[in-house]
Design a protein around this motif. Structure first.
Motif, PDB file in Angstrom:
ATOM      1  N   VAL A  82       0.842  -1.200   0.000  1.00 41.53           N
ATOM      2  CA  VAL A  82       0.000   0.000   0.000  1.00 41.53           C
ATOM      3  C   VAL A  82       0.877   1.251   0.000  1.00 41.53           C
ATOM      4  CG1 VAL A  82      -1.776   1.273   1.275  1.00 41.53           C
ATOM      5  CG2 VAL A  82      -1.874  -1.222   1.168  1.00 41.53           C
ATOM      6  N   ALA A  83       2.020   1.183   0.662  1.00 39.60           N
ATOM      7  CA  ALA A  83       2.918   2.330   0.755  1.00 39.60           C
ATOM      8  C   ALA A  83       3.602   2.670  -0.570  1.00 39.60           C
ATOM      9  CB  ALA A  83       3.976   2.078   1.829  1.00 39.60           C
ATOM     10  N   LEU A  84       3.637   1.721  -1.505  1.00 36.27           N
ATOM     11  CA  LEU A  84       4.255   1.993  -2.805  1.00 36.27           C
ATOM     12  C   LEU A  84       3.388   2.958  -3.619  1.00 36.27           C
ATOM     13  CD1 LEU A  84       5.363  -1.603  -3.934  1.00 36.27           C
ATOM     14  CD2 LEU A  84       6.843   0.246  -3.076  1.00 36.27           C
ATOM     15  N   SER A  85       4.032   3.745  -4.453  1.00 35.48           N
ATOM     16  CA  SER A  85       3.295   4.592  -5.392  1.00 35.48           C
ATOM     17  C   SER A  85       2.598   3.697  -6.412  1.00 35.48           C
ATOM     18  CB  SER A  85       4.250   5.542  -6.117  1.00 35.48           C
ATOM     19  OG  SER A  85       5.087   4.798  -6.998  1.00 35.48           O
ATOM     20  N   PHE A  86       1.633   4.263  -7.132  1.00 37.94           N
ATOM     21  CA  PHE A  86       0.931   3.464  -8.141  1.00 37.94           C
ATOM     22  C   PHE A  86       1.899   2.933  -9.182  1.00 37.94           C
ATOM     23  CE2 PHE A  86      -1.477   2.923 -12.091  1.00 37.94           C
ATOM     24  CZ  PHE A  86      -2.393   1.980 -11.661  1.00 37.94           C
ATOM     25  N   SER A  87       2.844   3.736  -9.625  1.00 43.27           N
ATOM     26  CA  SER A  87       3.789   3.262 -10.643  1.00 43.27           C
ATOM     27  C   SER A  87       4.678   2.147 -10.098  1.00 43.27           C
ATOM     28  CB  SER A  87       4.629   4.410 -11.201  1.00 43.27           C
ATOM     29  OG  SER A  87       5.382   5.015 -10.173  1.00 43.27           O
ATOM     30  N   ASP A  88       5.050   2.226  -8.830  1.00 42.34           N
ATOM     31  CA  ASP A  88       5.841   1.142  -8.236  1.00 42.34           C
ATOM     32  C   ASP A  88       5.001  -0.110  -8.035  1.00 42.34           C
ATOM     33  OD1 ASP A  88       8.348   2.412  -8.115  1.00 42.34           O
ATOM     34  OD2 ASP A  88       7.843   3.411  -6.228  1.00 42.34           O
TER      35      ASP A  88
END
Length: 176
Positions: A82-88
């Motif tokens: 969840v902490a990752l950005s959408f691109s990640d």
């Protein structure tokens, strides 16, 4: 929250509220989560329900490794994926579903059910889903059934009638 973030990565939608962390808000309108992806994933008939806990742990483990490998600092107030950005998130899911990944089958199955929740509302009766305004079915142009609960299509999908109705077909459309 992790499964919501995964579903949103597969078929993104807009945030449900400004502080929403699971939904990245990468696309306008409703996505897989609003279409009922989590409800479908928790339906025993899918065959994935028993493995969801493992998949959440594994996905967060992969997210932690991905973040370390790419120098991404994770917010520890939410699960790692969840902490990752959408691109990640998208890049990580791309890795997990790529040919040759040892866990590919599990991640592809999870992704397929996320799509299925949107594309077919498989966890709901179609008439009920349409009556409730299911976003995927509405986006695809499904209309409500006729007053008797049956769907009839006055125009042929291929622009022409393909065959005559068999003479023994009952009024409900069933073969005799």
């Amino acid at each position: 929250m992790t499964l919501e973030a995964f579903a949103d990565t597969i078929l993104p939608g807009e945030k449900r509220f400004p502080e929403d962390r699971a939904i990245a808000g990468a696309a306008p309108g409703p996505g897989a989560v609003e279409a009922g992806a989590l409800e479908l994933l928790h339906t025993p008939a899918t065959g994935v329900t028993a493995g969801l806990e493992y998949l959440v742990v594994a996905l967060n483990s992969h997210a932690t490794a991905y973040a370390k490998e790419n120098g991404v600092e994770l917010d520890d107030t939410v699960p790692p994926f969840v902490a990752l950005s959408f691109s990640d998130r998208t890049a990580l899911v791309g890795r997990l579903t790529a040919p040759g990944h040892p866990e590919k089958d599990g991640w592809v199955a999870l992704a397929l059910f996320c799509n299925m929740a949107y594309d077919s509302a498989a966890h709901l009766h179609t008439a009920d889903a349409i009556a409730a305004g299911h976003p995927g079915l509405l986006a695809m142009g499904w209309r409500a059934p006729d007053a008797d609960g049956l769907w009839r299509f006055p125009r042929y999908g291929y622009g022409r009638k393909l065959a005559e109705v068999h003479p023994d077909t009952t009024p409900s459309g069933s073969p005799a």
